[in-house]
Motif scaffolding. Structure first.
Motif, PDB file in Angstrom:
ATOM      1  N   GLY A 165       0.832  -1.210   0.000  1.00 16.30           N
ATOM      2  CA  GLY A 165       0.000   0.000   0.000  1.00 16.30           C
ATOM      3  C   GLY A 165       0.866   1.259   0.000  1.00 16.30           C
ATOM      4  O   GLY A 165       0.599   2.213  -0.744  1.00 16.30           O
ATOM      5  N   ALA A 166       1.916   1.247   0.803  1.00 19.45           N
ATOM      6  CA  ALA A 166       2.799   2.421   0.889  1.00 19.45           C
ATOM      7  C   ALA A 166       3.535   2.636  -0.439  1.00 19.45           C
ATOM      8  O   ALA A 166       3.694   3.774  -0.894  1.00 19.45           O
ATOM      9  CB  ALA A 166       3.796   2.241   2.028  1.00 19.45           C
ATOM     10  N   LEU A 167       3.950   1.536  -1.070  1.00 19.69           N
ATOM     11  CA  LEU A 167       4.627   1.671  -2.368  1.00 19.69           C
ATOM     12  C   LEU A 167       3.656   2.178  -3.433  1.00 19.69           C
ATOM     13  O   LEU A 167       4.014   3.016  -4.269  1.00 19.69           O
ATOM     14  CB  LEU A 167       5.226   0.323  -2.788  1.00 19.69           C
ATOM     15  N   GLU A 168       2.427   1.685  -3.382  1.00 14.19           N
ATOM     16  CA  GLU A 168       1.414   2.149  -4.348  1.00 14.19           C
ATOM     17  C   GLU A 168       1.182   3.648  -4.207  1.00 14.19           C
ATOM     18  O   GLU A 168       1.054   4.364  -5.196  1.00 14.19           O
ATOM     19  CB  GLU A 168       0.096   1.395  -4.117  1.00 14.19           C
ATOM     20  N   ARG A 169       1.151   4.123  -2.959  1.00 17.70           N
ATOM     21  CA  ARG A 169       0.953   5.561  -2.726  1.00 17.70           C
ATOM     22  C   ARG A 169       2.119   6.384  -3.274  1.00 17.70           C
ATOM     23  O   ARG A 169       1.962   7.569  -3.553  1.00 17.70           O
ATOM     24  CB  ARG A 169       0.735   5.840  -1.231  1.00 17.70           C
ATOM     25  N   LEU A 170       3.292   5.741  -3.422  1.00 19.73           N
ATOM     26  CA  LEU A 170       4.432   6.430  -4.043  1.00 19.73           C
ATOM     27  C   LEU A 170       4.372   6.358  -5.564  1.00 19.73           C
ATOM     28  O   LEU A 170       5.247   6.883  -6.251  1.00 19.73           O
ATOM     29  CB  LEU A 170       5.758   5.800  -3.582  1.00 19.73           C
ATOM     30  N   GLY A 171       3.387   5.642  -6.076  1.00 14.51           N
ATOM     31  CA  GLY A 171       3.239   5.542  -7.535  1.00 14.51           C
ATOM     32  C   GLY A 171       3.877   4.305  -8.133  1.00 14.51           C
ATOM     33  O   GLY A 171       4.002   4.202  -9.355  1.00 14.51           O
ATOM     34  N   VAL A 172       4.272   3.338  -7.294  1.00 11.94           N
ATOM     35  CA  VAL A 172       4.891   2.108  -7.804  1.00 11.94           C
ATOM     36  C   VAL A 172       3.799   1.107  -8.179  1.00 11.94           C
ATOM     37  O   VAL A 172       2.830   0.924  -7.415  1.00 11.94           O
ATOM     38  CB  VAL A 172       5.836   1.493  -6.736  1.00 11.94           C
ATOM     39  N   GLU A 173       3.951   0.481  -9.330  1.00  8.88           N
ATOM     40  CA  GLU A 173       3.006  -0.555  -9.774  1.00  8.88           C
ATOM     41  C   GLU A 173       3.336  -1.847  -9.033  1.00  8.88           C
ATOM     42  O   GLU A 173       4.431  -2.403  -9.198  1.00  8.88           O
ATOM     43  CB  GLU A 173       3.144  -0.754 -11.291  1.00  8.88           C
ATOM     44  N   VAL A 174       2.435  -2.311  -8.167  1.00  6.73           N
ATOM     45  CA  VAL A 174       2.733  -3.494  -7.348  1.00  6.73           C
ATOM     46  C   VAL A 174       1.836  -4.683  -7.675  1.00  6.73           C
ATOM     47  O   VAL A 174       1.997  -5.756  -7.103  1.00  6.73           O
ATOM     48  CB  VAL A 174       2.627  -3.175  -5.823  1.00  6.73           C
ATOM     49  N   ARG A 175       0.893  -4.469  -8.587  1.00  7.54           N
ATOM     50  CA  ARG A 175      -0.035  -5.567  -8.869  1.00  7.54           C
ATOM     51  C   ARG A 175       0.614  -6.639  -9.734  1.00  7.54           C
ATOM     52  O   ARG A 175       1.347  -6.319 -10.684  1.00  7.54           O
ATOM     53  CB  ARG A 175      -1.300  -5.040  -9.565  1.00  7.54           C
ATOM     54  N   VAL A 176       0.352  -7.882  -9.386  1.00  5.57           N
ATOM     55  CA  VAL A 176       0.848  -8.998 -10.190  1.00  5.57           C
ATOM     56  C   VAL A 176      -0.197  -9.282 -11.262  1.00  5.57           C
ATOM     57  O   VAL A 176      -1.350  -9.570 -10.940  1.00  5.57           O
ATOM     58  CB  VAL A 176       1.072 -10.257  -9.322  1.00  5.57           C
ATOM     59  N   ARG A 177       0.199  -9.140 -12.545  1.00  2.51           N
ATOM     60  CA  ARG A 177      -0.771  -9.378 -13.637  1.00  2.51           C
ATOM     61  C   ARG A 177      -0.802 -10.851 -13.985  1.00  2.51           C
ATOM     62  O   ARG A 177       0.219 -11.530 -13.971  1.00  2.51           O
ATOM     63  CB  ARG A 177      -0.367  -8.558 -14.860  1.00  2.51           C
ATOM     64  N   ALA A 178      -2.003 -11.311 -14.277  1.00  2.00           N
ATOM     65  CA  ALA A 178      -2.165 -12.744 -14.609  1.00  2.00           C
ATOM     66  C   ALA A 178      -1.513 -13.057 -15.954  1.00  2.00           C
ATOM     67  O   ALA A 178      -1.404 -12.220 -16.800  1.00  2.00           O
ATOM     68  CB  ALA A 178      -3.647 -13.088 -14.650  1.00  2.00           C
TER      69      ALA A 178
END
Ligand SMILES: Nc1ncnc2c1ncn2[C@@H]1O[C@H](COP(=O)(O)OS(=O)(=O)O)[C@@H](OP(=O)(O)O)[C@H]1O
Ligand SMILES: Nc1ncnc2c1ncn2[C@@H]1O[C@H](COP(=O)(O)OP(=O)(O)O)[C@@H](O)[C@H]1O
Length: 178
Positions: A165-178
């Protein structure tokens, strides 16, 4: 896009390495360039021969910080897990990072003594290890960390979710795409 330095600080056994490794796997699967600098490992190579005086610890942290910041400038997400007991030294190295998260990995000393994964607390409490952080050497907790993770209260997954969550708020893409 510049990278990020995610700096895990806290006492031995608090969970710095465990959390950094879990985050590393997740970010790798999300397609990010990620590198992990672990205090124990760095001390076998870049910081070989350094001890645990204040001066040697600060030298260790400045070396780790130098490498971490270089990598981050080239877009890498750098995970640092090191006790890094001195506030001013952490602030000094993190002030050079393009983007940073300071993560305080925390659990009460009695929990760490109970976990005692490496048997070091038992030895330190018997007086067999001098200058052991939290027992016979100082630890200065962050006053305003980006994240404060109580590993005696949060599961590994809950801590990981907070990190992501903290990385996402920094604008980092953290989602694992299928
Ligand atoms: N005196 C003393 N104090 C603290 N820790 C000690 C000491 N002697 C050896 N160890 C082991 O060294 C690991 C800490 O190394 P770090 O590089 O993270 O320390 S520091 O940031 O330079 O303070 C630490 O590893 P972690 O348990 O992973 O934190 C210990 O296993
Ligand atoms: N909720 C938790 N989060 C992280 N580690 C935990 C948790 N609960 C128990 N542990 C355990 O605590 C120990 C932490 O060790 P480690 O990650 O090497 O700590 P450090 O790198 O801070 O010295 C591991 O054995 C880990 O399995």
């Amino acid at each position: 896009m510049s990278g990020v330095v995610v700096w895990f600080t806290g006492l031995s056994g608090a969970g710095k390495t465990t959390l950094a490794k879990a985050l590393e796997v997740h970010l790798y699967e999300a397609g990010q360039k990620v590198e992990h600098l672990d205090g124990d490992v760095v001390r076998e190579h870049l910081s070989k021969g350094l001890g645990f005086s204040r001066e040697d610890r600060d030298t260790n942290i400045r070396r780790i910080g130098f490498v971490a910041n270089l990598l981050a400038k080239h877009g890498v997400i750098v995970l640092v897990s090191a006790i890094s007991p001195y506030r001013a030294t952490r602030e000094e190295v993190l002030s050079q990072a393009p983007r940073k998260l300071e993560v305080f990995v925390d659990a009460p000393l009695e929990v760490l003594v109970q976990r005692d994964v490496k048997g070091l607390y038992a030895r330190a409490l018997r007086g067999e290890i001098a200058n052991f952080t939290g027992v016979s050497d100082p630890y200065e907790p962050p006053l305003n960390p980006d994240l404060h993770l109580r590993t005696d209260q949060l599961s590994l997954q809950e801590s990981l979710d907070r990190l992501l969550g903290a990385l996402e708020r920094l604008g980092v893409e953290v989602r694992v795409r299928a």
